[in-house]
Scaffold this active site. Sequence first.
Site, PDB file in Angstrom:
ATOM      1  N   HIS A 119       9.667  64.632  23.554  1.00 49.55           N
ATOM      2  CA  HIS A 119       9.195  65.968  23.124  1.00 49.55           C
ATOM      3  C   HIS A 119       9.385  66.975  24.263  1.00 49.55           C
ATOM      4  O   HIS A 119       9.941  68.067  24.055  1.00 49.55           O
ATOM      5  CB  HIS A 119       7.727  65.887  22.736  1.00 49.55           C
ATOM      6  CG  HIS A 119       7.064  67.208  22.471  1.00 49.55           C
ATOM      7  ND1 HIS A 119       6.882  67.696  21.199  1.00 49.55           N
ATOM      8  CD2 HIS A 119       6.557  68.141  23.317  1.00 49.55           C
ATOM      9  CE1 HIS A 119       6.285  68.896  21.265  1.00 49.55           C
ATOM     10  NE2 HIS A 119       6.080  69.191  22.539  1.00 49.55           N
ATOM     11  N   GLU A 120       8.925  66.627  25.482  1.00 47.20           N
ATOM     12  CA  GLU A 120       9.017  67.582  26.587  1.00 47.20           C
ATOM     13  C   GLU A 120      10.462  67.907  26.933  1.00 47.20           C
ATOM     14  O   GLU A 120      10.785  69.058  27.255  1.00 47.20           O
ATOM     15  CB  GLU A 120       8.275  67.037  27.812  1.00 47.20           C
ATOM     16  CG  GLU A 120       6.785  66.812  27.601  1.00 47.20           C
ATOM     17  CD  GLU A 120       6.055  68.039  27.059  1.00 47.20           C
ATOM     18  OE1 GLU A 120       5.061  67.866  26.309  1.00 47.20           O
ATOM     19  OE2 GLU A 120       6.470  69.177  27.357  1.00 47.20           O
ATOM     20  N   HIS A 123      11.797  70.728  25.083  1.00 46.79           N
ATOM     21  CA  HIS A 123      11.511  72.024  25.734  1.00 46.79           C
ATOM     22  C   HIS A 123      12.487  72.268  26.883  1.00 46.79           C
ATOM     23  O   HIS A 123      13.008  73.384  27.023  1.00 46.79           O
ATOM     24  CB  HIS A 123      10.085  72.028  26.305  1.00 46.79           C
ATOM     25  CG  HIS A 123       8.991  72.040  25.293  1.00 46.79           C
ATOM     26  ND1 HIS A 123       8.996  72.873  24.177  1.00 46.79           N
ATOM     27  CD2 HIS A 123       7.848  71.311  25.209  1.00 46.79           C
ATOM     28  CE1 HIS A 123       7.881  72.673  23.465  1.00 46.79           C
ATOM     29  NE2 HIS A 123       7.166  71.736  24.072  1.00 46.79           N
ATOM     30  N   HIS A 129       7.993  74.797  20.028  1.00 45.58           N
ATOM     31  CA  HIS A 129       7.296  73.935  19.070  1.00 45.58           C
ATOM     32  C   HIS A 129       7.738  74.265  17.643  1.00 45.58           C
ATOM     33  O   HIS A 129       7.980  75.404  17.315  1.00 45.58           O
ATOM     34  CB  HIS A 129       5.792  74.105  19.203  1.00 45.58           C
ATOM     35  CG  HIS A 129       5.260  73.398  20.415  1.00 45.58           C
ATOM     36  ND1 HIS A 129       4.161  73.826  21.117  1.00 45.58           N
ATOM     37  CD2 HIS A 129       5.681  72.278  21.043  1.00 45.58           C
ATOM     38  CE1 HIS A 129       3.912  73.018  22.128  1.00 45.58           C
ATOM     39  NE2 HIS A 129       4.844  72.058  22.109  1.00 45.58           N
TER      40      HIS A 129
END
Lengths: 169, 82
Positions: A119-120, A123, A129
């Site tokens: 997930h990170e 980014h 998100h």
Amino acid sequence: FRTFPGMPKWRKTHLTYRIVNYTLDLPRDAVDSAIEKALKVWEEVTPLTFSRIYEREADIMITFAVRNHGDFFDFDGPGKVLAHAYPPGPGINGDAHFDDDEQWTKDTSGTNLFLVAAHEFGHSLGLEHSKNPEALMYPVYNSSTDLASFRLSQDDVTGIQSLYGPPPA
Amino acid sequence: HPLNGAARDEEDSMDLVQHYLEDYYNLAKDAKQFAKRKDSSPVVKKIQEMQKFLGLKVTGKLDSDTLQVMHKPRCGVPDIRE
């Protein structure tokens, strides 16, 4: 999916990453493989490739830290915020920080490092998100994810390919 | 006077809600006691924004589903920026 304002993205397809320090929750090789697997998730659907370096400044610097760790976004102890990362760019941009007050695990008995790292790194590559609860880029950690059958959602794939295109045929 | 259990839980909840909306949904920080302004339109609007973003029923109220999600572990990157 959503991208960051101004759509920051890496202007090169080969990126470097560096694991600056380690959590004591897991053996080092388990951290290494979780990070490698998390990057591979994005590698498989874009032209991007990643290589690890052990010194100097990497594009994606990966650190485990607690509370105040020098970037104005303090971690908050066990639970709640698990990690955060910065959009593409020089310096702290692209970097990913993991809250070492969490209990990082290989499975989902604690906080799964692979899932949070994947997930990170979304980014780090330019995704914000997503409102799609099925997406990896949905902001809330889903401890019931089946790791064995984990795949990026179409929302994640469409999002990252809007920035970098598909992998070479 | 020390707060009794329920009152303390209520205050902890308000603390969590305030920080959640400030950190992730760009609620303007305000020194006024959050519990007193939780029904004000700016806060209701932010609760609705958060419920909509996270796929919850949009009520503008701190219902149990909303509070449950706010307690879940998550990423520290804001959902809504300035």
